[in-house]
Design a protein around this motif. Structure first.
Motif, PDB file in Angstrom:
ATOM      1  N   SER A   1       0.787  -1.611  -6.700  1.00 38.68           N
ATOM      2  CA  SER A   1      -0.432  -2.421  -6.637  1.00 38.68           C
ATOM      3  C   SER A   1      -1.586  -1.725  -7.343  1.00 38.68           C
ATOM      4  O   SER A   1      -2.375  -2.364  -8.054  1.00 38.68           O
ATOM      5  CB  SER A   1      -0.796  -2.716  -5.178  1.00 38.68           C
ATOM      6  OG  SER A   1       0.230  -3.468  -4.564  1.00 38.68           O
TER       7      SER A   1
ATOM      8  N   VAL B   1       2.208  -5.185 -17.266  1.00 38.93           N
ATOM      9  CA  VAL B   1       2.751  -5.355 -15.914  1.00 38.93           C
ATOM     10  C   VAL B   1       4.152  -4.744 -15.854  1.00 38.93           C
ATOM     11  O   VAL B   1       4.512  -4.042 -14.912  1.00 38.93           O
ATOM     12  CB  VAL B   1       2.774  -6.844 -15.512  1.00 38.93           C
ATOM     13  CG1 VAL B   1       3.616  -7.062 -14.261  1.00 38.93           C
ATOM     14  CG2 VAL B   1       1.355  -7.357 -15.288  1.00 38.93           C
TER      15      VAL B   1
ATOM     16  N   LEU C   1       1.179 -13.314  -9.220  1.00 41.82           N
ATOM     17  CA  LEU C   1       0.349 -12.117  -9.009  1.00 41.82           C
ATOM     18  C   LEU C   1      -1.104 -12.486  -8.727  1.00 41.82           C
ATOM     19  O   LEU C   1      -1.779 -11.839  -7.923  1.00 41.82           O
ATOM     20  CB  LEU C   1       0.398 -11.214 -10.248  1.00 41.82           C
ATOM     21  CG  LEU C   1       1.559 -10.235 -10.330  1.00 41.82           C
ATOM     22  CD1 LEU C   1       1.433  -9.405 -11.602  1.00 41.82           C
ATOM     23  CD2 LEU C   1       1.572  -9.318  -9.107  1.00 41.82           C
TER      24      LEU C   1
ATOM     25  N   ALA D   1      -4.555 -12.526  -4.809  1.00 41.98           N
ATOM     26  CA  ALA D   1      -5.083 -11.231  -5.280  1.00 41.98           C
ATOM     27  C   ALA D   1      -6.572 -11.098  -4.975  1.00 41.98           C
ATOM     28  O   ALA D   1      -7.178 -10.094  -5.315  1.00 41.98           O
ATOM     29  CB  ALA D   1      -4.829 -11.053  -6.771  1.00 41.98           C
TER      30      ALA D   1
ATOM     31  N   LEU E   1      -1.125  -2.215 -10.991  1.00 45.17           N
ATOM     32  CA  LEU E   1      -1.463  -3.569 -11.441  1.00 45.17           C
ATOM     33  C   LEU E   1      -2.973  -3.751 -11.532  1.00 45.17           C
ATOM     34  O   LEU E   1      -3.490  -4.357 -12.466  1.00 45.17           O
ATOM     35  CB  LEU E   1      -0.852  -4.605 -10.491  1.00 45.17           C
ATOM     36  CG  LEU E   1       0.680  -4.691 -10.564  1.00 45.17           C
ATOM     37  CD1 LEU E   1       1.234  -5.498  -9.395  1.00 45.17           C
ATOM     38  CD2 LEU E   1       1.124  -5.314 -11.887  1.00 45.17           C
TER      39      LEU E   1
ATOM     40  N   TYR F   1      -0.959  -7.882  -3.066  1.00 48.93           N
ATOM     41  CA  TYR F   1      -0.413  -8.636  -4.198  1.00 48.93           C
ATOM     42  C   TYR F   1       0.992  -9.151  -3.903  1.00 48.93           C
ATOM     43  O   TYR F   1       1.759  -8.519  -3.180  1.00 48.93           O
ATOM     44  CB  TYR F   1      -0.376  -7.759  -5.460  1.00 48.93           C
ATOM     45  CG  TYR F   1      -1.718  -7.222  -5.872  1.00 48.93           C
ATOM     46  CD1 TYR F   1      -2.844  -8.038  -5.864  1.00 48.93           C
ATOM     47  CD2 TYR F   1      -1.869  -5.900  -6.270  1.00 48.93           C
ATOM     48  CE1 TYR F   1      -4.082  -7.548  -6.239  1.00 48.93           C
ATOM     49  CE2 TYR F   1      -3.107  -5.399  -6.651  1.00 48.93           C
ATOM     50  CZ  TYR F   1      -4.211  -6.232  -6.625  1.00 48.93           C
ATOM     51  OH  TYR F   1      -5.433  -5.737  -6.993  1.00 48.93           O
TER      52      TYR F   1
ATOM     53  N   ALA G   1       6.330 -11.439  -8.245  1.00 49.12           N
ATOM     54  CA  ALA G   1       6.372 -10.883  -9.599  1.00 49.12           C
ATOM     55  C   ALA G   1       7.773 -10.384  -9.946  1.00 49.12           C
ATOM     56  O   ALA G   1       8.233 -10.506 -11.082  1.00 49.12           O
ATOM     57  CB  ALA G   1       5.367  -9.737  -9.726  1.00 49.12           C
TER      58      ALA G   1
ATOM     59  N   LEU H   1       3.974  -8.944  -4.912  1.00 47.24           N
ATOM     60  CA  LEU H   1       4.904  -8.159  -5.736  1.00 47.24           C
ATOM     61  C   LEU H   1       6.292  -8.788  -5.720  1.00 47.24           C
ATOM     62  O   LEU H   1       7.038  -8.716  -6.698  1.00 47.24           O
ATOM     63  CB  LEU H   1       4.972  -6.717  -5.225  1.00 47.24           C
ATOM     64  CG  LEU H   1       3.650  -5.951  -5.225  1.00 47.24           C
ATOM     65  CD1 LEU H   1       3.838  -4.574  -4.592  1.00 47.24           C
ATOM     66  CD2 LEU H   1       3.104  -5.811  -6.638  1.00 47.24           C
TER      67      LEU H   1
END
Lengths: 473, 385
Positions: B363, A439, B158, B162, B366, A186, A191, A188
């Protein structure tokens, strides 16, 4: 509380913990006056280890905190009542510059323009250039995903950060992104950038540095209508020319700037001016500049002037970058918005803003990044006059809803903070807002980092953990 | 302007129904767009497919050329997008491996990029917003349609890369570019070191600057040595000046622009594909090692020096323990001092070569937010069933 103060002093030294109301006043608001919140105390660690120790102590005691850089934000983001204010501006280290690969590793308190000066020695620059760049910090730029005039061509902070060593609110240290190649899994890092201090603090940031262009052309075009200026912007973009920046200022803004110490020589009888900058390889740049000038004239520009030397270029830019400062000098308070609309909607939205201003009897100045549709309507007012303040806030609310209705968004580079929270429900569905809350909880299960920002509380699952009573402990 | 209104419940409605049914029955789902990349990524432990083309359809939802933004359903192909934009003198500068049949949704989901990323970045730089259906069957709309947007936490980033594990992407908004006045492609013989020196010192920002190993250069008919393939765009003076600057490396040869399509469509089915990356300035020794090794086994490689990424395609002509052990040996020799990301491997090799991604606590947290029952593409990040 006294025990906490003593523990913090043991980490950072007596002088770096402020507790008296008078000392804390500076930290009650950010660059957007109108929001005042009173932290319980402020702590200013001076090293990476001190930051880690402070955050771990706050985690251990379940104390909410607000990270803060230079406090130049324009969303009421870096402030809250009854929290520990965590000032990071003392972490000013530029840890390394790698000129071959165009990157630097910096601490969060490094001022944007200091990094720019350090990079300039290698013919490089840090592309994000918010108007507050002589004061704002890289940590703050990361928190807000800051932009600036030149992000039209170069992109925002997200596009110029390779990796971050982040300290999560719980005290864990995580590496986000990979400075040594691609990342799997991901995003990150993506984010974290723009998370407004809610996901933790950056201990160091690996930024990309951009090679300085071989040549620059700066043009100033003045128009007898805002519409004509907006059409010129569209014509340039449609032709496939990507200026480094394309900034518009309306008559109200030009007059305020020209009456201030930041006077840049803008024509004070223009309905709108465009400041357009082209940069890149010298070859072909004059051709592009000539085409841009022709597009402006075809759209009805009265005149197109070209800056002939670096001093004149700097002067033209100073007027733009200090426009908010100039307005601040004539009004005790200023509201500044940051909406983005699809570029083709600019003329209609500007006309609507004009109607809203008339209806509420307020004076709205428009200064904005026209190339990407990022508007900064702002109104100066006297906050001690409740009737005027109410009219100003009603007008701004209507402006924001007009931008949302036009298919736009409520913030392009300033962040949500406290100021734009009332519009989040109009922009996102309940399921989307709930996902954002969840999140955040992945990064900060205790919801202690910058509490009460970005996502309205009613959009989140019910939660009773906010330690509002920590002060009496 | 092209706008087709979504039906009352939105075009994600059928996807929502399907995910909710699967959730009730605890049935893991394999997310499928055009189905062209099912050989990519780790093995997925799911017998049922979530077919986005069938359920959510393809097509344009919003296109206003003056805004230089486009909103489409996720299963829309690059071919469809290119036809639409070409008519307006615009383009979406994304050229992931696969070609015209690939979908925008799969490209965003896998964060796949091609040579154009040299100038325009990877999907994370170009996607403005997405609509997804998460593992609970909820519709989440992240980001928006405007080119600058910091409203709320960045769920769009995100979702990008993914691999569907946080939600099936049903709609995508991207930023577009106007096509330049002139565009030209040339090939020039260059080593990795020479290519990097030119690229890093150059005032010109080529749209693409891709280094080809001799095997690939020969296969594309653009040279028989290590070759730099350059795509230059801008006004005529700029392109002319860029061409004369390139000539300092070696004589540039004009090449038909179709070479880029042929490059992106090249992957043969019986191959392993890995990407090695590093700081751009340290690419040269990796490239030399890759070139030498792949020349020996008939593999192809191309690199984007600006990004410090080498993509290697290694033939897998036989199966069985011995062949796989040989392949593992080759890959382990190639990856020294580099970061490795695998695109395609024989199923038995994933666990030993690239055991997992997204396995850290953040992760996993999430994943729990968006797909608590791990119904979407389970296994694609190497997690155990």
């Amino acid at each position: 509380m006294n025990e906490l103060i003593e523990s913090l002093r043991a980490i950072v030294g007596d002088k770096r913990v402020l507790v008296r109301a008078g000392e804390l006043r500076t930290y009650e608001s950010d660059g957007l006056p109108g929001y005042q919140k009173r932290p319980a105390l402020a702590v200013f660690p001076g090293t990476r280890d001190e930051v880690i120790a402070v955050v771990r102590l706050l985690a251990d005691r379940n104390v909410p905190f607000v990270p803060r850089g230079a406090g130049t934000g324009l969303s009421g983001g870096a402030l809250a009542d009854d929290v520990v204010l965590l000032g990071l501006h003392r972490l000013k280290g530029i840890l390394s510059i790698d000129a071959d690969d165009g990157r630097a590793v910096v601490e969060p308190g490094v001022v944007n323009s200091s990094l720019g000066r350090a990079a300039a020695a290698f013919g490089l620059s840090f592309a994000p250039d918010p108007s507050s760049q002589t004061a704002c910090t890289i940590g703050g730029n990361v928190a807000e995903n800051a932009g600036g005039p030149h992000c039209l061509k170069y992109g925002v902070t997200l596009n110029h950060v390779l990796a971050i060593t982040a300290l999560l609110p719980g005290g864990e240290i995580v590496q986000l992104g990979n400075p040594e190649g691609e990342s799997d899994g991901y995003d990150l890092l993506g984010a974290f950038i723009g998370s407004e201090g809610c996901f933790g603090v950056a201990l160091d940031v690996t930024v990309l540095l951009t090679k300085n262009p071989q040549a620059v052309r700066t043009l100033l075009a003045d128009f007898s209508s805002v519409d004509a200026a907006a059409h010129a912007v569209s014509a340039v973009i449609a032709a496939g020319i990507v200026p480094a920046a394309m900034e518009m200022m309306d008559a109200a803004t030009v007059q305020v700037v020209e009456a201030s110490i930041y006077a840049a020589g803008y024509p004070t009888d223009a309905a709108a001016i465009l400041l357009i900058e082209l940069d890149g390889a010298a070859a072909g740049l004059d051709d592009d500049a000539a085409r841009v000038a022709a597009f402006c004239r075809a759209a009805g520009a009265r005149g197109v002037r070209s800056a002939t030397d670096p001093e004149e270029r700097a002067r033209l830019w100073q007027g733009r970058k200090k426009a908010f400062g100039a307005m601040g000098r004539i009004s005790p308070a200023l509201v500044v918005q940051d909406a983005v609309v699809p570029r083709t909607k600019l003329p209609a939205v500007l006309a609507e803003i004009h109607r809203i201003a008339e209806r509420h009897d307020v004076h709205i100045c428009n200064v904005f990044h026209a190339g990407d549709g990022n508007l900064h309507p702002n109104i100066g007012y006297d906050p001690t006059n409740p009737a005027e303040a109410a009219r100003v806030h009603a007008a701004m609310s209507e402006v924001m809803h007009a931008c949302i209705d036009a298919g736009g968004t409520i913030t392009g580079e300033h962040g949500v903070g406290l100021d734009k929270m009332p519009y989040m429900d109009a922009l996102f569905t309940p399921a989307t807002l709930r996902a954002m809350c969840e999140v955040r909880e992945v990064f900060d299960p205790g919801r202690r980092a910058n509490p009460g920002k970005v996502v309205p509380v009613h959009a989140c699952r019910e939660w009773h953990g906010v330690p509002s009573t920590w002060r009496s402990a | 302007m092209t706008t087709s209104e979504a039906p009352a419940r939105g075009h994600a409605a059928a996807v929502v129904d399907e995910v909710q049914r699967a959730r009730a029955a605890r049935t893991p789902l394999r997310i499928v767009g055009a189905g062209t990349w099912l050989h990519g990524g780790r093995p997925v432990h799911a017998d049922h497919r979530l077919d986005l083309r069938d359920l959510a359809g393809a097509g344009v939802l919003h296109y206003e050329p003056g805004d230089l933004t486009l909103t489409v359903r996720a299963a829309t192909t690059f071919g469809e997008i290119d036809r639409l934009l070409r008519a307006e003198g615009q383009w979406l500068p994304l050229d992931p491996p696969g070609g015209a049949d690939g979908t925008i949704g799969a490209t965003i989901a896998t964060a796949s990029a091609g040579p154009l990323a040299s100038a325009f970045g990877t999907p994370r730089e170009q996607v403005l917003g997405v609509e997804i259906v998460n593992g609970c069957g909820e519709v989440i709309r992240a980001g928006g349609r405007v080119v600058k947007n910091v409203a709320g936490f960045d769920l769009t980033r995100l979702m990008t890369g993914a691999w569907g594990t946080l939600g099936a992407i049903t709609e995508v908004s991207v930023r577009l570019r106007a096509r330049p006045a002139t565009e030209t492609t040339v090939a020039v013989a260059a080593s990795a070191a020479e290519a990097w020196r030119w690229i890093s010192a150059s005032e010109f920002a080529p749209y693409a600057a891709e280094l080809l190993n001799p095997t690939l250069a020969r296969a594309l008919g653009v040279g028989d040595r290590s070759t730099l393939l350059l795509r230059l765009g801008g006004n005529e003076s700029l392109v002319r000046a860029a061409l004369s600057s390139v000539a300092a490396l070696a004589e540039p040869h004009p090449v038909d622009a179709a070479v880029w399509t042929r490059l992106s469509e090249r992957d043969a089915p019986d191959t392993a594909v890995i990407r090695l990356s590093s700081r751009p300035s340290r690419l040269s020794p990796i490239w030399e090692r890759v070139s030498t090794t792949l020349e020996r086994v008939g593999g192809e490689a191309h690199a984007t020096p600006r990004r410090g990424v080498v993509r290697c395609t290694i033939p897998v002509d036989s199966t069985g323990d011995e062949a796989f052990a040989r392949l593992r040996g080759i890959i382990n020799a190639l990856r020294v001092d580099a970061t490795m990301v695998a695109e395609r491997l024989p199923a038995p090799l994933w666990r030993s070569l690239v055991p997992g991604a997204a396995s850290d606590a953040l992760s996993r947290g999430l994943r729990g937010v968006f797909d608590p029952d791990r119904l979407l593409n389970p296994g694609i990040f190497g997690e155990l069933p």
